[in-house]
Design an enzyme around this catalytic site. Structure first.
Site, short mmCIF file in Angstrom:
data_model
loop_
_atom_site.label_atom_id
_atom_site.label_comp_id
_atom_site.label_asym_id
_atom_site.label_seq_id
_atom_site.Cartn_x
_atom_site.Cartn_y
_atom_site.Cartn_z
N HIS A 199 0.83 -1.20 0.00
CA HIS A 199 0.00 0.00 0.00
C HIS A 199 0.87 1.25 0.00
O HIS A 199 1.89 1.31 0.67
CB HIS A 199 -0.88 0.04 1.26
CG HIS A 199 -2.04 -0.88 1.23
ND1 HIS A 199 -1.93 -2.25 1.35
CD2 HIS A 199 -3.37 -0.62 1.11
CE1 HIS A 199 -3.14 -2.79 1.30
NE2 HIS A 199 -4.03 -1.83 1.16
N ASN A 235 8.76 -4.13 2.94
CA ASN A 235 7.41 -3.70 3.28
C ASN A 235 7.14 -3.86 4.77
O ASN A 235 6.55 -2.97 5.41
CB ASN A 235 6.40 -4.52 2.47
CG ASN A 235 4.97 -4.05 2.64
OD1 ASN A 235 4.71 -2.91 2.99
ND2 ASN A 235 4.03 -4.93 2.38
#
Length: 268
Positions: free
Chosen positions: A121, A152
């Protein structure tokens, strides 16, 4: 027909039906303007919207982005984060779906299957738990980029957590983030979704001419270094991306704001 044969046929039908549902069904949209609440809290001021190298600016209810069709992802996603946005609602993860506002269609989520990369995201889902629609909108694939799992879940996640710590103190922050889309990049999926070699994030607090800005540029790999090791000037990120991040501010203000590497008043 025996009961065993009937059972096997039903099992096959159910299995095929589940596979088709799992692989081909997605809802059309998560956006419904009629249910948006507190929209003033998430509307970007004009001077906070970066330039777009593609001219494809998409405004959702809870974040804005510039989509780059060539690389099948956003070159930037920008949003406001308010202290009141930090809730602990237990939201069910929705489907990743194509962005209905991107006319050329954003990347299909299946590009990421078995790619070895996370669906990373840009506007974090964790920053949008305060409303169901706000949370679901972060699952448009226009808000997704390929990220290595250790990056991430590692240094990138550390910065996202740090931003949430800052907003508890500073009440409201402006965030713009994305991958650096240039040079040779690996690609994944049938649509050749680019894997950025670098990611950036710019965070600002204050208003207008009184903005205080900090900017980060990360190689796309996990690191145990302090976040301060990745602080750069906004000018540096503009040079790497070709994006003008505060283009609506007076040039003199821009020059002063963007030239320096700033850690003042940011608890790192």
């Amino acid at each position: 027909m025996t009961k065993k044969t009937t059972y096997l046929i039903l099992m096959v039908i159910c299995t095929v039906g589940f596979w088709l549902f799992n692989n081909f069904y997605t809802p059309d949209t998560y956006t419904d303007a009629s249910v948006v609440k507190d929209n003033k809290q998430v509307k970007l001021e004009n001077y906070l919207q970066p330039s777009s190298t593609t001219g494809v600016v998409v405004k959702h209810n809870y974040f804005t982005l510039s989509y780059n069709e060539k690389y099948e992802q956003a070159e930037w996603v920008a949003y406001l984060l308010n202290k009141q946005h930090l809730t602990y609602e237990d939201r069910k993860r929705p489907y990743f779906i194509e962005d209905p506002k991107v006319k050329t269609k954003s990347a299909d989520w299946r590009n990421y299957k078995r790619s070895g990369y996370d669906r990373g995201h840009l506007c974090p889902a964790g920053d949008r738990r305060f409303a169901l629609q706000a949370y679901n909108e972060t699952f448009y694939t226009s808000n997704i980029t390929p990220q290595k799992n250790d990056f991430n879940a590692g240094v990138w996640n550390r910065l996202e957590k740090k931003v949430r710590q800052w907003v508890k103190r500073d009440k409201e922050l402006y965030v713009v983030t994305g991958g650096v889309l240039k040079g040779h990049m690996d690609e994944i999926g049938d649509e050749d979704v680019a894997v950025p070699n670098y990611f950036y994030k710019i965070v600002a607090k204050g208003k207008g001419d009184n903005l205080n800005v900090i900017a980060f540029l990360f190689p796309h790999k996990e690191s145990k270094k302090e976040l301060s090791s990745f602080v750069v000037s906004v000018d540096k990120i503009e040079k790497e991306t070709g994006i003008d991040f505060f283009e609506a501010l007076p040039k003199q203000t821009q020059d002063k704001l963007e030239a320096k590497v700033n850690v003042t008043n940011w608890a790192l």
